[in-house]
Design a protein around this motif. Sequence first.
Motif, PDB file in Angstrom:
ATOM      1  N   ILE A 272      10.192  -6.064  -4.927  1.00 22.52           N
ATOM      2  CA  ILE A 272       9.640  -4.737  -4.622  1.00 22.52           C
ATOM      3  C   ILE A 272       9.911  -3.769  -5.770  1.00 22.52           C
ATOM      4  O   ILE A 272       9.056  -2.966  -6.152  1.00 22.52           O
ATOM      5  CB  ILE A 272      10.241  -4.196  -3.303  1.00 22.52           C
ATOM      6  N   THR A 273      11.093  -3.847  -6.326  1.00 22.16           N
ATOM      7  CA  THR A 273      11.423  -2.963  -7.449  1.00 22.16           C
ATOM      8  C   THR A 273      10.420  -3.139  -8.582  1.00 22.16           C
ATOM      9  O   THR A 273       9.876  -2.157  -9.122  1.00 22.16           O
ATOM     10  CB  THR A 273      12.840  -3.278  -7.967  1.00 22.16           C
ATOM     11  N   ALA A 274      10.155  -4.405  -8.901  1.00 17.86           N
ATOM     12  CA  ALA A 274       9.187  -4.664  -9.968  1.00 17.86           C
ATOM     13  C   ALA A 274       7.811  -4.124  -9.576  1.00 17.86           C
ATOM     14  O   ALA A 274       7.114  -3.485 -10.378  1.00 17.86           O
ATOM     15  CB  ALA A 274       9.115  -6.161 -10.252  1.00 17.86           C
ATOM     16  N   VAL A 275       7.471  -4.378  -8.309  1.00 22.68           N
ATOM     17  CA  VAL A 275       6.149  -3.945  -7.831  1.00 22.68           C
ATOM     18  C   VAL A 275       5.990  -2.436  -7.962  1.00 22.68           C
ATOM     19  O   VAL A 275       4.939  -1.932  -8.370  1.00 22.68           O
ATOM     20  CB  VAL A 275       5.967  -4.392  -6.367  1.00 22.68           C
ATOM     21  N   ILE A 276       7.037  -1.683  -7.630  1.00 22.07           N
ATOM     22  CA  ILE A 276       6.950  -0.215  -7.697  1.00 22.07           C
ATOM     23  C   ILE A 276       6.516   0.224  -9.085  1.00 22.07           C
ATOM     24  O   ILE A 276       5.557   0.973  -9.248  1.00 22.07           O
ATOM     25  CB  ILE A 276       8.308   0.418  -7.322  1.00 22.07           C
TER      26      ILE A 276
ATOM     27  N   THR B  21       3.577   5.415  -3.610  1.00 19.02           N
ATOM     28  CA  THR B  21       4.825   6.190  -3.609  1.00 19.02           C
ATOM     29  C   THR B  21       5.074   6.922  -2.302  1.00 19.02           C
ATOM     30  O   THR B  21       5.681   7.982  -2.286  1.00 19.02           O
ATOM     31  CB  THR B  21       4.886   7.221  -4.753  1.00 19.02           C
ATOM     32  N   ILE B  22       4.551   6.338  -1.197  1.00 23.85           N
ATOM     33  CA  ILE B  22       4.831   6.980   0.084  1.00 23.85           C
ATOM     34  C   ILE B  22       6.155   6.470   0.637  1.00 23.85           C
ATOM     35  O   ILE B  22       7.004   7.254   1.082  1.00 23.85           O
ATOM     36  CB  ILE B  22       3.675   6.743   1.064  1.00 23.85           C
ATOM     37  N   GLY B  23       6.346   5.157   0.605  1.00 26.68           N
ATOM     38  CA  GLY B  23       7.659   4.589   0.895  1.00 26.68           C
ATOM     39  C   GLY B  23       8.164   4.776   2.304  1.00 26.68           C
ATOM     40  O   GLY B  23       9.054   5.588   2.546  1.00 26.68           O
ATOM     41  N   PHE B  24       7.618   4.028   3.258  1.00 23.90           N
ATOM     42  CA  PHE B  24       8.096   4.139   4.624  1.00 23.90           C
ATOM     43  C   PHE B  24       9.428   3.425   4.846  1.00 23.90           C
ATOM     44  O   PHE B  24      10.042   3.559   5.894  1.00 23.90           O
ATOM     45  CB  PHE B  24       7.064   3.535   5.588  1.00 23.90           C
TER      46      PHE B  24
ATOM     47  N   SER C 220       0.833  -1.206   0.000  1.00 22.37           N
ATOM     48  CA  SER C 220       0.000   0.000   0.000  1.00 22.37           C
ATOM     49  C   SER C 220       0.862   1.248   0.000  1.00 22.37           C
ATOM     50  O   SER C 220       0.652   2.161  -0.790  1.00 22.37           O
ATOM     51  CB  SER C 220      -0.912   0.015   1.228  1.00 22.37           C
ATOM     52  N   TYR C 221       1.871   1.293   0.871  1.00 25.68           N
ATOM     53  CA  TYR C 221       2.647   2.533   0.882  1.00 25.68           C
ATOM     54  C   TYR C 221       3.648   2.594  -0.239  1.00 25.68           C
ATOM     55  O   TYR C 221       4.102   3.656  -0.632  1.00 25.68           O
ATOM     56  CB  TYR C 221       3.263   2.826   2.270  1.00 25.68           C
ATOM     57  N   THR C 222       3.989   1.444  -0.764  1.00 26.23           N
ATOM     58  CA  THR C 222       4.909   1.469  -1.900  1.00 26.23           C
ATOM     59  C   THR C 222       4.190   1.885  -3.179  1.00 26.23           C
ATOM     60  O   THR C 222       4.666   2.735  -3.932  1.00 26.23           O
ATOM     61  CB  THR C 222       5.535   0.082  -2.083  1.00 26.23           C
TER      62      THR C 222
END
Lengths: 127, 621
Positions: B78-82, B60-63, B55-57
Motif C-alpha cells: 500500500i505504501t508503494a501504491v500511495i 488520498t481519501i484514506g478510509f 480508489s480511496y487510497t
Amino acid sequence: MNLEKVIFGFFVVLACTLNFGFFIGDMTRHELHHPGELFAAVVVNLIALVLKFGDRTQMGAIHLGTSLAACLQLVTAAVLWRWVSGGSDEPVPVSTLATVVSLSGGALVANGVSVVLLIGETLRQSR
Amino acid sequence: MGDILFLVLRRLRAPLIALILIYAISIAGLVAIPGVDAQGQPWRMSYFHAFYIISYTATTIGFGEIPFPFTDAQRIWITAVIYVSVTGWAYALGTVFNLSRDPAFRAAAARSLFVQRVRRLREPYCVVCGYGRSGREVTEALDRLGVRVVLLEVDPQRVALVEVQPFSRLPIVLVADARRPESLRDAGIAKPECRAVIALTDDDETNQIIAIGARVLDPVTRVMARISDARIQDSLAEFGGVQVIDPIHRFAQVLQASMISPIAVQVEQTLSAAPGSPRPTSSSLPRGHWVLAGDARFIQPALKAVLATGQTASASPGEVGEDDLRRAGLDRAVGLVAAASSDADNVGMVSMARRIRPELAVVIRQNKAFNQPLIDTARADRVFRQSAVITPEVLSSLTTPLLARFLDLVRDLPAEEVQRIAALIESVSGDRSPWIWTCELDPAGATLKMLQGEAKSGLRLSELQCDPREPTRSLPMAPLAVLRASDGPGGTDQPGRVAGAHERAAAGGVASESALALRLAPLGRLIRAPLQVRARTGLTALGRTGTLSDEGLPAAQTMRWLPSLDLELAPGDQVLFAGAQDLQFLQRRVLTDPTVIEHLRSGAEPPRSAVFRWWAGRPRH
C-alpha cells in the motif's frame, strides 16, 4: 347614441346576467335553480349569438367565439336536463343538477369574457 | 461539443493509460498478497475490495484498513501504491489543467460553444464582422432594436470590450478572421434566421473578401460592406448583390449638398436621426475657394465634389504645415476641410488656419470617439465621423429600405421640392426627428378589398391618415413617398415621379442600393419587437428564396414624393410615413378594422353584424 350599440349591449349583458342568475346558489338544491331561468338564458344567448354573425372586425370574431362557447354549454345543460327528467315534473337527481349548473357556470365565464370585450371595445374607441 | 471531447480524450490518452496501469498493478498486488481476518485466519482480498481500497487510497481519501487490519506485507504494498498512484493522478490532473489553459484548446472550445449558440438561435439576427467603432455602433443600434447580433472580430482585445458594453442581450462573439469562409459559416450566415451580413472592418479589402465569401456561401442572405476604394467597389458591383456602404463618398456628397442645397442635408439628417432627437439645424457652407487638407483617400472625393459645385478648391494631402495651407490658397479661402487621420492634427490644422483667416468655415473629421472634447475645441461648422454615417445607413436599409431610397431621391430633387418636404416633416414633428415607418399594402390586394367593401372608389391616401377612434379626424402623419410596383392608374396627376431605382443607379453614383436591397424588403421578418413591425396588412411576406428569383424583381418601380392625399392606393403600394410613433399603431388599426373607413365615408357608425345591416336596410356584404 347608436341604437345598434344599445341593442347589442343589452343582449350581451342580459345573456350574462341571466346566466349568472341561474348559476348562483348551492349546486345541489333544486329550489335555487329554476328551469325557466335556464330557458331564458339559452334564448337570450342564442339571440346574442345571432347578433354577432357577420361582423368582419377582429373584435367581432372573438365576440362570436365567446358566444359560441356560451351557447354550446347552455344548450348542453338544457338538453341534459330534459333528457334526464324525461319531461316529468319530478326533480332530476342531484348529480344531474350539479352537472347542469356547472355547465352553466362554464357558460358564465364565456359570457363574462364577452362583456369584458364589450367594455374594452367601448373604452378603446371614442367614436 | 463532440470535437472538443475528442480533443480532450486525445490529449489525455497518456495519463489515462498510466492511471489504468497503476490501478491494475495495485489491485493485482492487493489481491495476490495474503491477509488475515479478525480471527487470524488467512484471508484473500476480493477484486472488488481491492479496487475500493485503491480508489480511496489513490485519491488520498484514506478510509483506513478495511475490512480487517492489514498485514505488514499488505502495508508495504500500500505504501508503494500511495506514492505511485498519487503521482499518476497528479499527472492526469496536471494534463487536464494544462489543456484548459492551452490557447489552441481554448480557441477550439470557444468556437465549439459559439457554433452551438448560433445553431440554437431561433430569432432573426445579423452577423456583424469587425467590432471597430462603426461595428460597435451598429451592434448597439441593432441591440436597441431588439435584433440579436452575431459578432466576428479578429482582435481578442476588442472582443473583451463586448463583455463590458451594456447590451440588453449580449452579442454572440467569436474571435475569428471573418475572411475565412468557415468563420462565416460558423456564424450561421446560411441559416434562414440570418437577416444580413455586415462587413465593417477597417480594411476595404477585408470587407471585400467577407462580402464575397458571404455571397458565395449563401446567395440569399443580404450582404452589406463598408468599402471606400473605388476599384474594389467596381469589382464588387461586377460580382453583384453586395450593398456597398461608402462613408467617404457619403461625406463628399454631404459636403457638396451643404453647399448647393443645405435643406436637403437637413432633411436627410432629420430622417436619419433617432426619432425624438432634436432636429439638426440647417447651416449652409459658404461658396468660394475651399482648402482640403489631410488624408488623400478622404479629400480626393471631397475635392471632386466641391469642384462639381462650380467652386474652386485645392487639396493638400499628407502632412500639412502652414506653408502648405498658404500654398493651397488659404489666404483667399472661405472654408477648410481638415481630414487628417489624427484628431490632434486636425485640431491643430484648424487653429493654424484660423489664425490666418479667422472667418473660415471649418469641416473637421473626427477619427476617435474619445477625442470628442478635443474636436469640440475646434468649434467646427461640421464634424464628420465615419460611424455616424455608417450606422444610420445600415439601419435604415435594414429596417426601412424605403427610407434609404427616399433619401437617395431627395438628394437629386430641386431645392423648392425639398423645401416642401422639409415643411411637411416639420408640420408633423416640429423641431424633433420624426418616427419613420412604411405602410405596406399586400400585393394580392386583400386589405384593400376588405377596406373598400362594396364601395366603388378605392382607398385614398388621406384615408390612411384617419384616426380610428374618431375617423373624421385626421392624424398628424405625413406621407413622404409612395412606392408602386408598376405605374397604375390614379396617380398620373402627380408631378413627383422618378424612374425606377435601377435606372437611377445606372445613371450615376455609387451602387448604394443594390438590386438585392429592393428585393429583400419586409421588415416584419427582420425585427420582432412590436415597435418596429411594419404596418403589414397581408401575410404575403416574400419567401426567403422567392425573393431572389429574377421573376420577383420589380421591373418598374416608381416612387412619388409628396404624394397627393387623393392618390388612390393600389395593391402592393408602400407608403413612407413620418409622424409620432404611436400613430403607426393607430394606422394599423385602420388597416385591420373595416369599420373605420366605412365610418369615415358614411359619417356614421356602420352596422357591424349581419342582423344590424339587414335592420339598417343596407345591402349585405
